[in-house]
Design a protein around this motif. Structure first.
Motif, PDB file in Angstrom:
ATOM      1  N   TYR A  48       0.639  -1.254   0.386  1.00 42.71           N
ATOM      2  CA  TYR A  48      -0.023   0.149  -0.122  1.00 42.71           C
ATOM      3  C   TYR A  48       0.778   1.443  -0.076  1.00 42.71           C
ATOM      4  N   PRO A  49       1.746   1.085   0.801  1.00 35.51           N
ATOM      5  CA  PRO A  49       3.146   2.728   0.971  1.00 35.51           C
ATOM      6  C   PRO A  49       3.424   2.787  -0.678  1.00 35.51           C
ATOM      7  N   GLU A  50       3.963   1.776  -1.605  1.00 39.26           N
ATOM      8  CA  GLU A  50       4.014   2.283  -2.688  1.00 39.26           C
ATOM      9  C   GLU A  50       2.727   2.383  -3.466  1.00 39.26           C
ATOM     10  N   ALA A  51       1.883   1.468  -3.733  1.00 37.46           N
ATOM     11  CA  ALA A  51       0.751   2.145  -4.207  1.00 37.46           C
ATOM     12  C   ALA A  51       0.587   3.221  -4.186  1.00 37.46           C
ATOM     13  N   LEU A  52       0.461   4.344  -3.025  1.00 38.73           N
ATOM     14  CA  LEU A  52       0.292   5.397  -3.397  1.00 38.73           C
ATOM     15  C   LEU A  52       0.769   6.327  -3.193  1.00 38.73           C
ATOM     16  N   LYS A  53       2.583   6.405  -3.268  1.00 38.44           N
ATOM     17  CA  LYS A  53       3.331   7.173  -4.317  1.00 38.44           C
ATOM     18  C   LYS A  53       2.972   7.366  -5.809  1.00 38.44           C
ATOM     19  N   HIS A  54       3.010   6.328  -6.761  1.00 37.01           N
ATOM     20  CA  HIS A  54       2.492   5.829  -7.774  1.00 37.01           C
ATOM     21  C   HIS A  54       1.015   6.346  -8.079  1.00 37.01           C
ATOM     22  N   ALA A  55       0.174   6.697  -7.034  1.00 36.87           N
ATOM     23  CA  ALA A  55      -1.183   7.253  -7.059  1.00 36.87           C
ATOM     24  C   ALA A  55      -1.107   8.755  -7.052  1.00 36.87           C
ATOM     25  N   ASP A  56      -0.318   9.164  -6.010  1.00 36.44           N
ATOM     26  CA  ASP A  56       0.379  11.106  -6.116  1.00 36.44           C
ATOM     27  C   ASP A  56       1.270  11.345  -7.303  1.00 36.44           C
ATOM     28  N   LEU A  57       1.939  10.189  -7.800  1.00 37.99           N
ATOM     29  CA  LEU A  57       2.322  10.829  -8.741  1.00 37.99           C
ATOM     30  C   LEU A  57       1.244  10.830 -10.116  1.00 37.99           C
ATOM     31  N   ALA A  58       0.606   9.856 -10.490  1.00 41.68           N
ATOM     32  CA  ALA A  58      -0.303  10.283 -11.492  1.00 41.68           C
ATOM     33  C   ALA A  58      -0.971  11.352 -11.100  1.00 41.68           C
ATOM     34  N   VAL A  59      -1.776  11.231  -9.840  1.00 44.40           N
ATOM     35  CA  VAL A  59      -2.673  13.018  -9.776  1.00 44.40           C
ATOM     36  C   VAL A  59      -2.031  13.701  -9.769  1.00 44.40           C
ATOM     37  N   GLN A  60      -0.737  14.151  -9.345  1.00 40.27           N
ATOM     38  CA  GLN A  60       0.625  15.427  -9.960  1.00 40.27           C
ATOM     39  C   GLN A  60       0.177  15.526 -11.431  1.00 40.27           C
ATOM     40  N   LEU A  61       0.150  14.513 -12.347  1.00 39.60           N
ATOM     41  CA  LEU A  61       0.971  14.638 -13.278  1.00 39.60           C
ATOM     42  C   LEU A  61      -0.322  15.365 -13.968  1.00 39.60           C
ATOM     43  N   HIS A  62      -1.729  14.190 -13.514  1.00 37.08           N
ATOM     44  CA  HIS A  62      -3.262  14.589 -14.782  1.00 37.08           C
ATOM     45  C   HIS A  62      -3.906  13.824 -13.709  1.00 37.08           C
ATOM     46  N   GLN A  63      -4.577  14.843 -13.431  1.00 44.23           N
ATOM     47  CA  GLN A  63      -5.154  14.549 -11.989  1.00 44.23           C
ATOM     48  C   GLN A  63      -7.248  14.826 -12.359  1.00 44.23           C
ATOM     49  N   ASP A  64      -7.101  13.121 -13.473  1.00 41.44           N
ATOM     50  CA  ASP A  64      -8.210  13.001 -13.238  1.00 41.44           C
ATOM     51  C   ASP A  64      -9.082  11.595 -12.958  1.00 41.44           C
TER      52      ASP A  64
END
Length: 297
Positions: free
Chosen positions: A229-245
């Motif tokens: 889960y912590p690793e998943a959150l890091k990738h999810a955070d990056l996704a939101v920063q790049l394109h908040q869909d």
């Protein structure tokens, strides 16, 4: 204990020293430690060990202070502490480095020499926790008055030595729009990887940002399925920063829920328009959007 004092205890563990420090007023632990704490028969405990964890403070404060306790406790009224306590405790060479790089990017020895800064100050600033992983703590850098510096020379050095995002910032600050456009076109993938939250919304990188965000959403979904889960959150955070869909917000919400951050998870689901979802304790969707384009770069 003053800012240059040493703490010594006999027959106790480093963990006990850290616990003692937590109970010590931050005024007494200035610069975290201006000289390393000594502990008999154990390793020295320095800034990295004393820093607050990322989970201990809100994201904005952690990004600005990197967990520096005295700064985090005073945020956002930390500037007077930097001026009155941090900067006077530094050597002249270290102060010069801080004010020179305050509005630049990563600190590197070769660039120090280019800009007339003593690179020996890097060791002092790293030991004190003012410089972390080659970068000034943002809350310190933003609180000082910068020294006049040759921004063009710095931009050229960054571009030629593997730091295109830092070069892009300086081209933008100098109003060099053609140079910025060329850099974004040639090295957009590197720049997005280094500064997703800043350059992800730049018109020239919008398509690359969306493709990279989709890749992070996919990877976050895979990690959720593996209970990482912590690793998943890091990738999810990056996704939101790049394109908040919606896909990025949803996968971030599920990662937050799995980490027990229910209120933050619900906020993500609401922003994604999932009004029917009243509880984040819901299994993640079975399949995540896959990137259909080649990795940017």
């Amino acid at each position: 204990m003053g800012p240059t004092g040493r703490a010594r205890r006999t027959g106790r563990s480093p963990d006990e020293l850290r616990e003692w420090l937590k109970q010590t007023p931050c005024e007494q632990v200035t610069l975290i430690t201006s000289t390393p704490f000594e502990w008999d028969d154990a390793e020295q405990v320095g800034p990295r060990e004393l820093a607050l964890s990322e989970a201990a403070v809100v994201p904005e404060v952690y990004r600005a202070t990197l967990g520096w306790p005295a700064l985090a406790q005073r945020w956002p009224d930390h500037e007077s502490y930097v001026a009155a306590t941090v900067m006077p405790a530094l050597s002249p060479a270290a102060r010069h480095l801080v004010t020179t790089f305050a509005r630049l990017g990563p600190v590197r020895r070769a660039l120090c020499r280019e800009l007339g800064v003593d690179p020996a100050a890097i060791a002092e600033l790293t030991r004190l926790g003012v410089l972390v992983d080659g970068r000034l703590v943002p809350a310190v850098a933003e609180a000082v008055t910068p020294t006049a510096v040759n921004h063009q020379r710095a931009a050229n050095w960054y571009a030629g030595n593997g730091f295109p995002a830092a070069a892009a910032h300086l081209h933008d600050r100098l109003g060099q729009h053609r140079s910025l456009a060329v850099l974004l076109a040639e090295r957009g993938g590197e720049i997005l990887a280094a500064e997703p939250g800043v350059f992800g919304k730049h018109p020239a990188l919008r398509d690359q940002a969306r493709a990279l965000a989709a890749m992070h959403v996919e990877r976050a979904g895979e990690l959720l399925g593996e209970a990482r889960y912590p690793e998943a959150l890091k990738h999810a955070d990056l996704a939101v920063q790049l394109h908040q869909d919606k896909a990025a917000l949803r996968v971030r919400g599920h990662a937050l829920a799995k980490l027990g951050r229910s209120e933050d998870a619900l906020a993500c689901f609401e922003r994604a328009g999932d009004s029917a979802l009243t509880s984040p304790e819901q299994p993640p969707v079975r399949s995540w959007p896959r990137a259909r384009t080649r990795p940017p770069g």
